[in-house]
Motif scaffolding. Structure first.
Motif, PDB file in Angstrom:
ATOM      1  N   VAL A   1       0.944  -1.230  -0.062  1.00 24.65           N
ATOM      2  CA  VAL A   1       0.018  -0.026   0.000  1.00 24.65           C
ATOM      3  C   VAL A   1       0.907   1.168  -0.047  1.00 24.65           C
ATOM      4  O   VAL A   1       1.840   1.249   0.721  1.00 24.65           O
ATOM      5  CB  VAL A   1      -0.906   0.078   1.153  1.00 24.65           C
ATOM      6  N   ASP A   2       0.645   2.100  -0.837  1.00 19.57           N
ATOM      7  CA  ASP A   2       1.290   3.279  -0.967  1.00 19.57           C
ATOM      8  C   ASP A   2       1.031   4.291   0.032  1.00 19.57           C
ATOM      9  O   ASP A   2      -0.069   4.468   0.402  1.00 19.57           O
ATOM     10  CB  ASP A   2       1.246   4.089  -2.463  1.00 19.57           C
ATOM     11  N   SER A   3       2.076   4.993   0.536  1.00 16.98           N
ATOM     12  CA  SER A   3       1.903   6.026   1.485  1.00 16.98           C
ATOM     13  C   SER A   3       0.703   7.232   1.230  1.00 16.98           C
ATOM     14  O   SER A   3       0.283   7.850   2.032  1.00 16.98           O
ATOM     15  CB  SER A   3       3.071   6.754   1.946  1.00 16.98           C
ATOM     16  N   SER A   4       0.405   7.323  -0.031  1.00 16.34           N
ATOM     17  CA  SER A   4      -0.553   8.538  -0.579  1.00 16.34           C
ATOM     18  C   SER A   4      -1.699   7.770  -0.376  1.00 16.34           C
ATOM     19  O   SER A   4      -2.807   8.480  -0.836  1.00 16.34           O
ATOM     20  CB  SER A   4       0.037   8.835  -2.008  1.00 16.34           C
ATOM     21  N   HIS A   5      -1.973   6.501  -0.391  1.00 12.84           N
ATOM     22  CA  HIS A   5      -3.454   6.012  -0.220  1.00 12.84           C
ATOM     23  C   HIS A   5      -4.402   6.494   0.727  1.00 12.84           C
ATOM     24  O   HIS A   5      -3.713   6.839   1.974  1.00 12.84           O
ATOM     25  CB  HIS A   5      -3.243   4.599  -0.187  1.00 12.84           C
TER      26      HIS A   5
ATOM     27  N   TYR B   1      -4.245   4.695   3.957  1.00  9.07           N
ATOM     28  CA  TYR B   1      -2.654   3.680   4.155  1.00  9.07           C
ATOM     29  C   TYR B   1      -2.424   3.768   5.754  1.00  9.07           C
ATOM     30  O   TYR B   1      -2.006   2.491   6.126  1.00  9.07           O
ATOM     31  CB  TYR B   1      -1.501   5.034   3.566  1.00  9.07           C
ATOM     32  N   ASP B   2      -2.616   4.617   6.566  1.00  8.73           N
ATOM     33  CA  ASP B   2      -2.420   4.552   8.108  1.00  8.73           C
ATOM     34  C   ASP B   2      -3.312   3.361   8.705  1.00  8.73           C
ATOM     35  O   ASP B   2      -2.777   2.649   9.456  1.00  8.73           O
ATOM     36  CB  ASP B   2      -3.070   5.939   8.635  1.00  8.73           C
TER      37      ASP B   2
ATOM     38  N   CYS C   1      -4.222   0.845   6.924  1.00  9.72           N
ATOM     39  CA  CYS C   1      -3.595  -0.597   6.597  1.00  9.72           C
ATOM     40  C   CYS C   1      -2.372  -0.888   7.306  1.00  9.72           C
ATOM     41  O   CYS C   1      -2.208  -2.155   7.702  1.00  9.72           O
ATOM     42  CB  CYS C   1      -3.369  -0.504   5.112  1.00  9.72           C
TER      43      CYS C   1
ATOM     44  N   TYR D   1       0.182   7.553  13.965  1.00  6.82           N
ATOM     45  CA  TYR D   1       0.057   7.822  12.574  1.00  6.82           C
ATOM     46  C   TYR D   1      -0.739   9.485  12.536  1.00  6.82           C
ATOM     47  O   TYR D   1      -1.479   9.822  13.606  1.00  6.82           O
ATOM     48  CB  TYR D   1      -0.733   6.902  11.783  1.00  6.82           C
TER      49      TYR D   1
END
Lengths: 293, 82, 163, 764
Positions: free
Chosen positions: D82-86, D89-90, D92, D328
């Motif tokens: 999962v990309d940090s821009s998703h 994200y946090d 996940c 986060y």
């Protein structure tokens, strides 16, 4: 893991001697959560609650005998103990909820050797003795000799506490126990203080025992505070000295439950208050006959 | 149609601190498009995590909300709850 | 590892079950006997949601070994009502809105019954201290305490006539 | 109860119906998440990080996999990257760590085995090689120049100029109005104070639990307790990289949430384990896991400065808020900024709020998130201003309280609100002037919460016997089913006992957002009303058929279709002559087959116009000067409910909020060892109030109807937790002369303040 429920002291001694990983089990309010969290299990749990002697509470003209596994709920409901040792009964009643009161016992409270345990200060203040059974037979020691450090006792492997013995207090004698907890219930003493005083006919203290809990690795006896009290009426100036002496003898640690400075100060405050309550009780007319009504 | 717009103070970066502006559109989404033309970057600011208050009603996801003549649209940060 | 065979009486019924030596009464009730009324809120005796009565004593069943139940008489919340006839405490909890999420309710009912059995006419303070071993995070205890006192009145007046 | 406007006369709304789900709950039959057992299920446990901050070098699961009974073992590698821009994200990487762990208790692997003991043993055999990193455990450490940076991708949102380097500041939010310098220059008195607070936990009694069963067809069913099962579905799908529709979530009864069950922890792990093992998997957290690995509230450092004129008019306010949301990014600071000055008219103000991260569990919502802490600051500074100006605390608040038409901090005019009415309810309460005993003190404080709307769906099915089933998608955390039944009864005109309100699973009812923001009775209630009104339209049509009249001649009155037209048009020969004038709902339902088929109606909406809620509390404390122990001796709480659909559960929400707020004020806190390990992850040392810690809590319901709701409802779930902290703090000051600005106001802290002679840690 096996569960065993011997019905005699001898049987329990044998069981405990037969397996090195045997554990004594009474209230087990600490043991079971440890086992469930995945700690290594004992091979056998020796439940002492089926031994009549360990659950009995008996009194005579001169003394009381309280089984080490007698639930504190029974201690608190025992009319003789309530009259003779109101402070010790208070301390007993403070161990946990009604649910816990039906499982906790003086024996468990002492053998756990928690510095914050509620009954040991009162047991020491009342000069209680314990009968310990083990492979070498039975022996009797002063209650203050059992706990020697946090979680550590002077008992050898295979030994367990059978019962407590308490002499009936002399005339004009009473005890009190106070503890400080953030909550009203369901809490562990941040500081505990027990006092037992004997008064003469004029209201002067002739004998005093003052003990503190949760301010040192084991129960602390505040000897200087006792000295300050003996020979005097518990007036304000005397109590000031008692308070200061109790604070001075406290040797606590900083932890999640309190700070050194706080515990030291409150040790004095509670010792003073416990002395006042004990003296008031000792002065009650019915105490003239030494704890018998 | 033209409506009056008020930006809560945290949303005024693209307007150089101006709170009260005007814009046009028949929906809040169209209004935001128009505001973005007037104040480049304001569109991005108003499209995510922003609610509106119109006629005293808090509307959390207003993109297609119809605008009537004469209303004032207040852009405010989106709230949350527990 | 051989399992322990336990024979006991639960809510008036003879029950037999097998358990591990280290298994708690709470886990045995829930997983072996199928009575899930008692809940686990903490597993350390600090919340009271697992309260049961064994041989007349109110206990946290998370701190009791299931093997200890041999030959005992156990009461859980499932046994409080007499058929369709609710215990006055259950009725008062319902009418007094003494539950919100309801997870602590079985433990409170069991503890409150033990309290009233011991002290049929408790003061507010006695109810509060008597139930201090049971945590509730929803109600602020107000309606629980009132409902217990209402039930005591009902029972004492004979209008809540019940076993 | 204070009713401020003529209230329509309702037949059922406002009555104290015995809750429909109550019987199951008092008999022990209600099924909570951990009560579910599925044939063939495995038991799973989570392997958690012992370190507060570490890089995961490697995870070796081979020994665990070889152990008896073990059926599946998973790690972060079993989930899609999962990309940090998703957007999620946090969530996940919080559910299962990937390359780094960010707090003690962070999940790194999970093991499913035939028995719980086997799973525990195998979990202990999972070997994780960590490279331990320095941990950031306080706000000051997080903001320090040389602080270890938790997330290399974290650029401060809202920074001006835009942030170029990563830091532990997730976001900065600024609000302002008027001219702050001029405002303070005009003030006759200015008071500035600093406050600090620790993380606290929602403390729901039911630990998180779920059972997941992934079939060979690739579809999964999850039974769990949550505040929103549709969110469980979408979040689980996101983590797994699945289509949402491959998952069905069945809502169990929920044993408390208070915001803490608005997010997920276990469900994707259970689905993945089940998928691998081909067996159902049950997961139940221990209490220790709940404390260490689920979201507490943020911790804060807050500075508030208020300026007032001699007559008490507030003229300027400045606030600097730092909220740590744990591992986060979170919204604590922004919500704090939106609430800190919202209750009062302050012409000139500025607020700067930072959201920061550190190596503690990721915070989750907790009842009116952020607001209790800003109220702590604002309401105690206000109290001090009142004291210094010699104005009564109540008068100062009345003088500055916002009312309808006043501008929110966010710039819009407020709709009809009930703040002044709450203040007046307290002022006229006997408690307000009751005498105090020695060592006692009294504190007053107010609180505000926005409330939110969001999406809700409801279906009403009329049964052939004339009863109704009302299906909604809102998990019932505090009695909302009773409220749904009452609103449906009012609309349909039938007895609420003839209505069965149920919470439908994700395939049985339309999408419904999480039960949060005090929205269930407000928004889902609106959906129920909408569904019922649609049903009434249908019922009138059916009645018209049965009576052979025009539908426009039928009114719906008190559960009956009543013919109100000209009598001539109803003279058909084949009509049901007995029913010419009136047909009951039951009579129409009985004939549904002949008049067009089953009677079903739905309501689905995005609810607009959640009305803000205000609460005003009055608290008496007694302080033991020798030990610093504070006991609550009397408590009165007034709150604007708009309209109380079910007064008992409105009172319950208020009383529960007070109890939680009192716990937060006095004793609750996360205590961390220097290495970031939580020292008090249990109910013994994390001290939630017990019954003997509290008095009766007098809940005063104020009713200033919310114009946006058909029955005037405002959410009531959250506002009650906002005032208790400052109310207790102000009461302690009243009793001791000491102002305490650091939470918790524990005996240690209170005694320190008393010993210091009224000066608290940061001055008086």
């Amino acid at each position: 893991m096996r569960y065993a429920s011997p019905t005699t002291v001898a049987e329990a001694v044998d069981l405990l001697g037969s397996e090195p990983q045997a554990r004594v089990y009474a209230g087990a309010t600490d043991l079971i959560p440890q086992i469930r969290s995945g700690r290594p299990e004992p091979t056998v749990m020796v439940d002492l609650k089926h031994i009549a002697r360990l659950c009995a509470i008996a009194d005579s003209e001169t003394s009381f005998t309280v089984g080490a596994a007698a639930p504190t709920a029974d201690v608190c409901a025992h009319a003789g103990l309530v009259v003779a040792f109101p402070g010790l009964v208070e301390a007993s009643s403070l161990i946990g909820s009604d649910q816990i009161q039906n499982r906790s016992s003086w024996g468990g409270n002492l053998a756990n050797a928690s510095p914050a345990a509620d009954t040991p200060p009162s047991l020491v203040a009342n000069h209680a003795r314990v009968v310990i059974a083990g492979p070498g037979g039975e022996r009797t020691v002063g209650v203050e000799e059992v706990a020697i450090g946090p979680g550590q006792t002077s008992m050898s492997p295979g030994e367990f506490i059978v019962e407590f013995e308490l002499d009936r207090p002399p005339a004009r004698t009473a005890d009190a126990y106070l503890r400080m907890t953030p909550r009203t219930e369901m809490d562990i003493a941040v500081v505990g203080a027990a006092a037992r005083v004997t008064l003469d006919a004029e209201g002067r203290v002739t004998e005093a025992t003052i003990t503190l809990g949760a301010v040192a690795p084991t129960v602390v006896r505040a000897a200087d505070a006792e000295t300050a009290l003996v020979g005097n009426e518990p007036a304000d100036d005397v109590l000031d000295r008692v308070e200061a002496a109790a604070s001075a003898v406290a040797d606590p640690i900083d932890d999640k439950r309190g700070t050194v400075a706080y515990r030291r100060k409150v040790a004095g405050v509670l010792a003073r208050r416990a002395v006042v309550i004990a003296a008031q009780r000792a002065a009650e007319p019915q105490r003239g006959r030494g704890g018998q009504q | 149609m033209t409506v009056r717009v008020h930006l809560s103070s945290n949303l005024r970066g693209p307007t150089d601190g101006i709170a009260d502006i005007k814009g046009s559109g028949t929906t809040v989404g169209a209004l935001i498009d128009d505001l973005d033309h007037q104040y480049p970057g304001l569109g991005d600011t108003l499209r995510s995590g922003v609610s509106v208050v119109i006629d005293g009603l808090l509307i959390a996801h207003p993109q297609y909300h119809q605008l009537n003549d004469g209303v004032q649209v207040f852009f405010v940060p989106q709230s949350a709850g527990g | 590892m051989s399992r322990v065979h336990v024979t006991c009486t639960i809510n008036g019924d003879p029950v037999e079950f097998l358990c591990d030596g280290g298994q708690t009464l709470l886990d045995a009730l829930r997983d072996e006997v199928g009575l899930t009324g008692a809940k686990e809120g903490c597993g350390t005796g600090d919340c009271g949601t697992c309260s049961v009565v064994m041989d007349g004593r109110l206990l946290c069943s998370c701190l009791v070994l299931a093997a200890e139940a041999e030959g005992s008489i156990v009461s859980t919340v499932e046994g409080m009502a007499d058929g369709d006839d609710l215990h006055p405490l259950q009725q008062c909890f319902l009418e007094g809105a003494a539950l919100q999420c309801g997870i602590c309710t079985p433990g409170f009912l069991i503890a409150a019954k033990a309290l009233l059995d011991r002290n049929p006419d408790p003061t507010e303070t006695e109810v509060r201290y008597g139930l201090a071993g049971n945590l509730c995070r929803c109600t602020g205890y107000d309606k629980i305490v009132r409902s217990v006192m209402d039930a005591a009145k009902k029972i004492n007046a004979g209008t809540g006539d019940h076993h | 109860m204070t009713i401020t406007e003529p209230k329509p006369s309702y037949k059922y709304v406002g009555t104290r119906l015995v809750r429909p789900d109550g019987l199951e709950k008092v008999t022990g039959r209600a099924r909570f998440a951990a009560d579910l057992n599925i044939a063939g299920q495995l038991h799973a446990v989570v392997v958690r990080s012992p370190h507060a901050h570490a890089r995961i070098v490697s995870i070796d699961t081979s020994a665990a996999e070889a152990m008896p009974g073990v059926k599946s073992v998973i790690t972060g590698d079993d989930f899609p990257a999962v990309d940090s821009s998703h957007r999620q994200y946090d969530m996940c990487v919080n559910v299962i760590a990937r390359d780094k762990v960010f707090y003690e208790g962070h999940a790194v692997a999970a093991v499913a085995a035939a028995t719980l003991k086997q799973a525990q043993a195998a979990a202990a055999a999972v070997k994780v090689d960590y490279e331990v990193l320095p941990a950031v455990l306080t706000i000051d450490e997080a903001l320090a120049d040389n602080a270890p940076v938790l997330h290399s991708h974290m650029l401060t949102r809202g920074a001006e100029p835009p942030a170029e380097a990563a830091s532990n500041v997730a976001a900065v939010t600024r609000f302002s109005g008027g001219n702050i310098e001029a405002g303070f220059a005009e003030a006759d008195i200015v008071i500035e104070r600093e406050f600090s607070t620790k993380p606290v936990h929602q403390g729901y009694i039911e630990p998180h639990a779920c059972v997941a069963d992934t079939g060979q067809d690739g579809y999964a069913t999850i039974w769990c307790s949550s505040q929103g099962h549709f969110n469980v579905r979408s979040s689980t799908a996101t983590l797994l990289g699945w289509e949402t529709t491959r998952i069905k979530v069945m809502p169990a009864e929920i044993g408390g949430g208070f915001g803490g069950k608005t997010t997920i922890y276990l469900e994707p792990l259970a689905v993945a384990l089940s998928s691998q093992a081909g067996r159902p998997v049950k997961m139940v957290m221990t209490r220790s896991e709940v404390f260490r690995a689920t979201g507490p509230s943020p911790s804060t450092k807050i500075r508030v400065k208020l300026g007032a004129k001699k007559d008490g008019t507030l003229i300027a306010g400045d606030a600097y808020l730092v909220y740590s949301n744990g591992a986060y990014a979170g919204a604590g600071g922004m919500l704090g900024a939106m609430t800190v000055f919202e209750s009062y008219n302050i012409a000139n103000f500025g607020v700067e709020a930072l959201d920061v991260v550190m190596n503690t569990a990721r915070s989750a919502a907790y009842r009116a998130p952020a607001a209790p802490l800003t109220a702590f600051a604002t309401e105690t500074v206000l109290d001090e201003i009142a004291e210094k100006l010699g104005i009564e605390a109540m008068e100062l608040r009345l003088k500055n309280a916002v009312t309808e038409g006043d501008l929110s901090t966010m710039g819009f005019p407020l709709a009809r609100i009930g703040f002044v009415e709450c203040l007046e309810a307290i002022r006229s309460h006997p408690h307000f002037n009751a005498p105090l005993a020695p060592n006692q003190g009294r504190g007053l404080a107010a609180g505000y919460w926005f409330n939110i709307g969001e999406s809700s769906s409801a279906t009403v099915n009329l049964n052939e016997d004339g009863t109704a089933t009302v299906v909604t998608g809102s998990p019932d955390i505090g009695g909302s089913r009773a409220s749904m039944a009452l609103m449906a009864a009012e609309e349909l005109g039938i007895d609420p006992h003839d209505i069965r309100p149920v919470v439908g699973d994700t395939e049985a009812v339309g999408f419904t957002d999480v039960t949060e923001g005090s929205r269930a009775t407000f928004a889902t209630g609106m959906a129920v009303v909408q569904a019922c009104r649609n049903m009434v339209v249908e019922l009138r049509g059916r009645a018209a058929k049965m009576m052979e009249v025009e539908v426009d001649d039928i009114n719906w009155v008190d559960g009956h279709a009543v013919y109100v037209g000209n009598g001539d048009s109803a003279s058909g020969s084949s009509g049901d002559s007995a029913a010419k004038e009136s047909l009951s709902l039951a009579a129409i339902a009985r004939k549904a087959k002949r008049t067009g088929g089953p009677l079903t109606a739905t309501g689905s909406l995005e609810a607009h116009g959640a009305g803000p809620a205000f609460a005003v509390h009055l608290c008496d404390v007694e302080v033991d000067p020798g030990t610093g122990v504070v006991r609550i001796v009397r408590y009165t709480a007034a709150q604007d409910a708009g309209t109380a659909i079910h007064p008992s559960y409105v009172e319950g929400q208020i009383q529960g909020g007070v109890a939680q707020g009192v716990g937060w004020a006095l004793n609750e806190e996360y205590i961390y060892a220097p290495d970031g390990v939580m020292e008090n992850p249990g109910f013994l040392d994390y001290r939630v109030p017990v019954a003997s810690d509290l008095p009766m809590i007098d809940a005063v319901i104020v009713e200033v109807p919310n114009p946006a709701h058909p029955y005037g409802v405002r959410g009531v779930g959250e506002a009650g937790i906002v005032p208790p902290i400052p109310a207790v703090a102000n009461a302690i000051h009243s009793a001791t002369g000491c102002r305490i600005r650091d939470l918790p106001m524990s005996p240690v802290r209170v005694l320190e303040a008393i010993t210091a002679g009224g000066a608290s840690a940061n001055g008086s």
